[in-house]
Design an enzyme around this catalytic site. Structure first.
Site, PDB file in Angstrom:
ATOM      1  N   TYR A   1     -28.812  49.570 -65.567  1.00 41.84           N
ATOM      2  CA  TYR A   1     -29.982  49.894 -66.183  1.00 41.84           C
ATOM      3  C   TYR A   1     -29.973  51.328 -66.892  1.00 41.84           C
ATOM      4  CZ  TYR A   1     -32.331  45.460 -64.811  1.00 41.84           C
ATOM      5  OH  TYR A   1     -32.620  44.128 -64.527  1.00 41.84           O
TER       6      TYR A   1
ATOM      7  N   HIS B   1     -41.810  40.706 -68.110  1.00 44.88           N
ATOM      8  CA  HIS B   1     -40.510  41.096 -67.042  1.00 44.88           C
ATOM      9  C   HIS B   1     -40.625  42.553 -67.236  1.00 44.88           C
ATOM     10  CE1 HIS B   1     -38.596  36.906 -67.772  1.00 44.88           C
ATOM     11  NE2 HIS B   1     -39.685  36.735 -67.068  1.00 44.88           N
TER      12      HIS B   1
ATOM     13  N   CYS C   1     -41.705  53.330 -58.252  1.00 46.39           N
ATOM     14  CA  CYS C   1     -41.492  53.909 -57.032  1.00 46.39           C
ATOM     15  C   CYS C   1     -41.813  52.779 -55.874  1.00 46.39           C
ATOM     16  CB  CYS C   1     -42.385  55.119 -56.650  1.00 46.39           C
ATOM     17  SG  CYS C   1     -42.065  55.884 -55.177  1.00 46.39           S
TER      18      CYS C   1
END
Ligand code: BJW
Length: 245
Positions: free
Chosen positions: A62, A117, A125
């Site tokens: 990512y 999504h 977190c």
């Protein structure tokens, strides 16, 4: 093909977009021959189990995609712009539901939208569930800006086996829409792949696929137009707005 006579200028519209709409902006799709899943497997980077097993690998995947999105060459294209224009010019409700985690729809000006999504430019977190805007890299050592804990920061994206965002709002809009438009998605991933049936069977909506080529689910749509999003989407929006007068 002519637009259905049942469609009036105040008809509610739901639009679903997928990776194909951002392809001409320079972002990869998933399942095309040169797509993301041809280079890395879903099981390695797009499940909660993958993140638990090897967080560094998932973060790295990512981190690279986040920096690609922030490359100044990646900009909204004519299809994103046409949908933003439709939202402001169409007298009825227009809800844009995107499977994409990029921010190109917002940059083009869309506001009534859902990232089902998640979003690449946000971090979540795992310790305190706080969501923070995020443009840099994430790692195991990144502290959460809210609770300060390390080891729990992940991209705010929906992996396989996780619940997509705002499903109640999406299904409510599908149940009352008169037109459902699916753009640049292969129709392989549920629940998004089932939206066409919902719109057709529950709302009696007209359903349209706009995609580079016929998707695996094309027979579920009443109408289909094929070609690059930057061509077919502006052309379709122009026809719709001609109806609105
Ligand atoms: C162009 C173009 C151009 C190219 N112009 N077009 C068995 C049966 C049914 C369901 C399941 C099952 N087993 C498991 C499931 C559920 C599972 C699932 O669907 N699995 C399938 C593999 C079968 N789904 C889930 O787990 C989801 N959660 C869930 O179901 O929760 C329970 C629930 C139940 C009921 C209600 C509500 C909830 C979560 C799915 C998460 C998907 N995550 C990813 C990664 C997100 C982050 C990231 O981006 O990394 O989302 S996977 C990936 O696929 C990404 C995309 O959003 C998603 C869809 O891909 P998309 O956008 O369609 O891209 P492509 O590449 O597939 O297609 C691109 C298209 O564009 C192609 O057709 C091209 O031709 C076209 N194109 N250039 C126009 N220029």
């Amino acid at each position: 093909m002519a637009l259905p006579v049942t469609l009036t200028p105040d008809s509610p519209i739901v639009i679903l977009t997928g990776a194909g709409i951002s392809k001409e902006s320079g972002l990869d799709t998933f399942r095309d021959a040169d797509g993301i899943w041809s280079k890395v497997s879903i099981e390695e980077v797009a499940t909660p189990e993958a993140f638990a097993r090897d967080p560094g690998k998932v973060q790295g995947f990512y981190n690279v995609r986040r920096q690609s999105l922030l490359n100044p060459t990646v900009q909204p294209n004519a299809a994103h712009a046409a949908l933003a224009h439709l939202e402001t010019a169409w007298p009825g409700d227009v809800l844009l539901v995107t499977q994409n985690i990029d921010d190109l729809h917002e940059r083009a000006g869309s506001t009534n939208m859902i990232h089902m999504h998640g979003e690449m430019l946000k971090a979540l977190c795992n310790h305190c569930d706080a969501v923070s805007p995020w443009r840099g890299d994430l790692s195991d050592a990144t502290p959460c800006p809210d609770c300060g804990a390390t080891g729990g920061m992940r991209p705010d994206v929906v992996w396989f086996g996780e619940m997509p965002y705002e499903m109640e709002r999406i299904f409510a809009a599908l149940a009352r829409c008169a037109l459902f438009i699916s753009i640049g998605t292969s129709g392989n991933v549920y629940p998004a792949a089932g939206f066409v049936q919902e719109a057709r069977q529950v709302a009696g909506a007209h359903t349209v696929e706009l995609n580079l080529e016929p998707s695996s689910g094309v027979t579920a749509f009443a109408e289909a137009r094929h070609g690059p999003a930057t061509e077919v989407v502006p052309a379709y929006v122009k026809e719709l707005l001609a109806l609105a007068g």
